[in-house]
Design an enzyme around this catalytic site. Structure first.
Site, mmCIF file in Angstrom:
data_model
loop_
_atom_site.group_PDB
_atom_site.id
_atom_site.type_symbol
_atom_site.label_atom_id
_atom_site.label_comp_id
_atom_site.label_asym_id
_atom_site.label_seq_id
_atom_site.Cartn_x
_atom_site.Cartn_y
_atom_site.Cartn_z
ATOM 1 C CG ASP A 102 44.004 45.642 46.837
ATOM 2 O OD1 ASP A 102 43.391 44.581 46.670
ATOM 3 O OD2 ASP A 102 43.456 46.757 46.901
ATOM 4 C CG HIS A 268 43.920 40.404 49.379
ATOM 5 N ND1 HIS A 268 44.412 40.401 48.086
ATOM 6 C CD2 HIS A 268 43.556 41.696 49.638
ATOM 7 C CE1 HIS A 268 44.350 41.618 47.581
ATOM 8 N NE2 HIS A 268 43.835 42.423 48.504
#
Length: 293
Positions: A102, A268
């Site tokens: 991320d 994610h």
């Protein structure tokens, strides 16, 4: 420095910015960089496994965790990457692998571009480059990544609203973003401890930089034909927005010269939702690049 698999916590002055890190293991150096709204604690399962044969440094980014969170400082990825370069040098590592998830992967991208002599290989978890994301905005992207646009506001509204309900906001970043259900990550209490008002302000500055100066730097690189030269591994969640909407390896091939990739059965948060599969993919990558060198 010699370390066991039990982490040693340090805080290093990196040109005036204190960066906190946990160090464990021995062998070639690996730097782990976390995402939003996490801290270095997201890597606990992966770091412990990699420490079997690597010196693993899990660091908090500027503005997050136990690192310094100066208001008014630059949160350009170039400056956040420089922090990590100094950290690794101060720990005695002139060359190292970077693994980022991320936001940490975006810092890793910049670190590999700006300091190719230092970064021997790069793994990016569940992202495509920031510039590509902003140049391919559609309804699904704006819905899944609404926080990119909300946090980038410069009028103080995100800080006021998030500051009033920090735990509610923090929970919302995980709910609905795990393929195995809505369970919060094991490290949630640690994330909450660190998600103070200074992090709220710093992370807003991080996202504003991503929407402004970081794009300037990325466009300048593209105009100059600069790409990442070291080997790159792209991992993505088979059920994540990135995995559903991009040919991840093909996209990264426009930004890096050597790219391989694979999906992980997750959404994610790969390292927390699927630590065993994520670690296995990272170990294969590390073994390959180390053998090649």
């Amino acid at each position: 420095m010699t370390h066991s698999r039990t982490p040693t916590s340090v805080a290093v002055d990196c040109d005036g910015i204190r960066i906190a890190a946990d160090i464990r293991g021995t062998g070639p150096a690996v730097l782990l960089l976390h995402g939003y709204p996490e801290t270095k604690a997201m890597w606990d399962a992966v770091a412990g496994a990699l420490a079997d044969d690597h010196t693993v440094v899990a660091a908090d980014l500027r503005g997050y965790g136990d690192s310094a969170k100066p208001r008014g400082a630059s949160y350009a990825k170039r400056d956040m990457a420089h922090d990590q370069l100094i950290l690794m040098r101060e720990l005695g590592h002139e060359q190292f692998v970077v693994i980022g998830h991320d936001r940490g992967a975006r810092v890793g991208h910049r670190l590999a571009l700006d300091h190719p002599h230092a970064v021997t290989s790069l793994a990016v978890l569940d992202i495509v480059p920031t510039l590509h994301m902003f140049e391919n905005v559609d309804r699904e992207m704006a819905t899944a990544y609404f926080h990119w646009f909300f946090l980038a506001r410069s009028d103080g509204l995100p800080e006021v609203l998030i500051g009033a309900e920090r735990e509610t906001w923090l929970r919302s970043r995980f709910t609905g973003r795990r393929h195995d259900g809505d369970a919060l990550p094991e490290a949630f209490d640690e994330y909450l401890r660190c998600f103070d008002l200074d992090t709220v302000f710093a992370s807003g500055a991080d996202y504003r930089a991503a929407a402004t100066v970081d794009l300037d730097h990325d466009r300048a690189d593209r105009a100059d034909g600069r790409r990442i030269t070291c080997p790159v591994l792209a991992l993505w969640g088979a059920h994540s927005y990135v995995g559903r909407n991009f040919d991840v390896v093909e996209t990264w091939s426009h930004y890096a010269e050597q790219v391989r990739g694979e999906s992980i059965e997750a959404d994610h948060y790969l390292a927390e939702e699927a630590p065993t599969a994520t670690t296995a993919a990272l170990r294969r990558f590390l073994a390959g690049v180390e053998m090649a060198s």
